[in-house]
Write an enzyme that holds these catalytic residues in place. Structure first.
Site, PDB file in Angstrom:
ATOM      1  N   LYS A  61      -0.905   7.100   5.670  1.00 20.18           N
ATOM      2  CA  LYS A  61      -1.317   5.919   6.433  1.00 20.18           C
ATOM      3  C   LYS A  61      -0.215   5.572   7.419  1.00 20.18           C
ATOM      4  CE  LYS A  61      -1.430   1.512   4.885  1.00 20.18           C
ATOM      5  NZ  LYS A  61      -0.775   0.819   6.031  1.00 20.18           N
ATOM      6  N   THR A  62      -0.604   5.372   8.674  1.00 19.08           N
ATOM      7  CA  THR A  62       0.365   5.043   9.724  1.00 19.08           C
ATOM      8  C   THR A  62       0.086   3.665  10.320  1.00 19.08           C
ATOM      9  OG1 THR A  62      -1.065   6.135  11.358  1.00 19.08           O
ATOM     10  CG2 THR A  62       0.729   7.453  10.416  1.00 19.08           C
ATOM     11  N   ASP A  92      -3.844   2.661  10.319  1.00 22.36           N
ATOM     12  CA  ASP A  92      -4.169   1.323   9.801  1.00 22.36           C
ATOM     13  C   ASP A  92      -4.192   0.320  10.968  1.00 22.36           C
ATOM     14  OD1 ASP A  92      -4.411  -0.959   8.257  1.00 22.36           O
ATOM     15  OD2 ASP A  92      -2.530  -0.691   7.162  1.00 22.36           O
ATOM     16  N   LYS A  94      -6.583  -1.879  12.014  1.00 23.93           N
ATOM     17  CA  LYS A  94      -7.225  -3.188  11.812  1.00 23.93           C
ATOM     18  C   LYS A  94      -7.838  -3.725  13.098  1.00 23.93           C
ATOM     19  CE  LYS A  94      -4.361  -4.601   7.863  1.00 23.93           C
ATOM     20  NZ  LYS A  94      -3.301  -3.557   7.814  1.00 23.93           N
ATOM     21  N   ARG A 238       6.702   0.746   0.694  1.00 23.98           N
ATOM     22  CA  ARG A 238       8.121   0.628   0.356  1.00 23.98           C
ATOM     23  C   ARG A 238       8.469   1.186  -1.012  1.00 23.98           C
ATOM     24  NH1 ARG A 238       8.097  -5.455   2.361  1.00 23.98           N
ATOM     25  NH2 ARG A 238       5.882  -5.045   1.951  1.00 23.98           N
TER      26      ARG A 238
END
Ligand code: BMP
Length: 281
Positions: A61-62, A92, A94, A238
């Site tokens: 996911k970037t 990502d 959105k 993270r």
């Protein structure tokens, strides 16, 4: 329910959306339901994280707009890594505007997201036209769209009737371009088992060591997400690339990347064990 008790391979075989099918096939082949969220701001770090965790993930996911030195060579190298390590790419983004605008944001601009990202996501705030605008661009390319039905952050407004509207929109999409949700739970089954569409649930807010961050993020474990809540993919940021962000990590990048690789392995294992427990194996 039939969806949560089925194997990823069984679900791949009946999945009509090409990107979602490829994702489920990849998950079954590599035995991983782990997606890494690579939220780093340099091109080289992004590529190095993907190379380090690539063998353990089904999906990268970037947030491509946070990369300070973005160029199209990054896209070329990311695509090459996705072939080398066998993973899909999820930008990502959105999207949340009127149909005409999102079709331009998806296809054009600096990033040309539709040309390289197998999956992207959108808020349903503008209504169904956001889906139509994205479908116009993404469907001919075999892409998939996730609706943000629930968010992980404290006080999120994605609940109740709003979440229900996202589910209804996905279920009534006869084109199958909408292939699932970002959600914290099996939102497609709140009114009983979903017999209409096999929709994927991808879930961020996953961590094994901490419960949250200083800016409203809330974490649950892979077992809570996959086994207890019946979601399909864990998204970890993270928790995996964190070792790179510490003072120690900045000084000794080689050691930090080894830790990143180990965290990838750890989350892959936790996610897969939770899945095996869920399907009763
Ligand atoms: P982390 O695991 O470092 O908290 O990162 C979570 C990632 O998932 C971020 O990229 C964030 O933008 C994304 N995300 C989220 O945390 N909650 C949501 O509800 C939706 C998201 O896309």
């Amino acid at each position: 329910s039939s969806i949560t008790l089925s194997t990823y391979a069984e679900r791949a075989a009946r999945q009509p959306n090409p990107a979602a099918r490829a994702l489920l096939e990849c998950m079954a082949r590599k035995q991983t339901n782990l997606s890494v969220s690579v939220d780093v701001t340099s091109k080289q770090d992004l590529l190095d994280v993907c190379d380090a965790v690539g063998p353990n993930v089904c999906l990268v996911k970037t947030h491509i707009d946070i990369v300070s030195d973005f160029d199209h060579d990054l896209v070329a190298q990311l695509t090459a890594l996705s072939e080398k390590h066998d993973f899909l790419i999820f930008e990502d983004r959105k999207f949340a505007d009127i149909g005409n605008t999102v079709s331009l944001q998806y296809s054009a601009g600096v990033h040309k997201i539709a040309s390289w990202s197998h999956i992207t996501n959108a808020h349903l705030v503008p209504g169904p036209s956001v889906v139509e605008g994205l479908a116009k661009v993404g469907m001919p390319l075999g892409r998939g769209l996730l609706l943000l039905a629930e968010m992980s952050s404290k006080g999120a407004l994605t609940k109740g009737d709003y979440t229900k509207a996202c589910v209804e929109e996905a279920k009534k999409d006869t084109t199958n371009f909408v292939c699932g949700f970002i959600a914290m739970s099996r939102v497609d089954e709140v009114d009983g088992p979903n017999t209409e569409r096999d929709l994927l649930i991808l879930t961020p807010g996953v961590g094994l060591d901490v419960k949250g961050d200083a800016l409203g993020q809330q974490y649950r474990t892979p077992d809570q997400v996959i086994n207890e809540s019946g979601c399909d993919v864990i998204i970890v940021g993270r928790g995996i690339y964190g070792p790179l962000m510490t003072e120690e990590g900045k000084k000794d990048k080689k050691a930090a990347f080894e830790k990143v690789r180990e965290q990838g392995e750890r989350y892959k294992k936790a996610g897969w064990e939770a899945y095996l427990a869920r399907i009763g194996q």
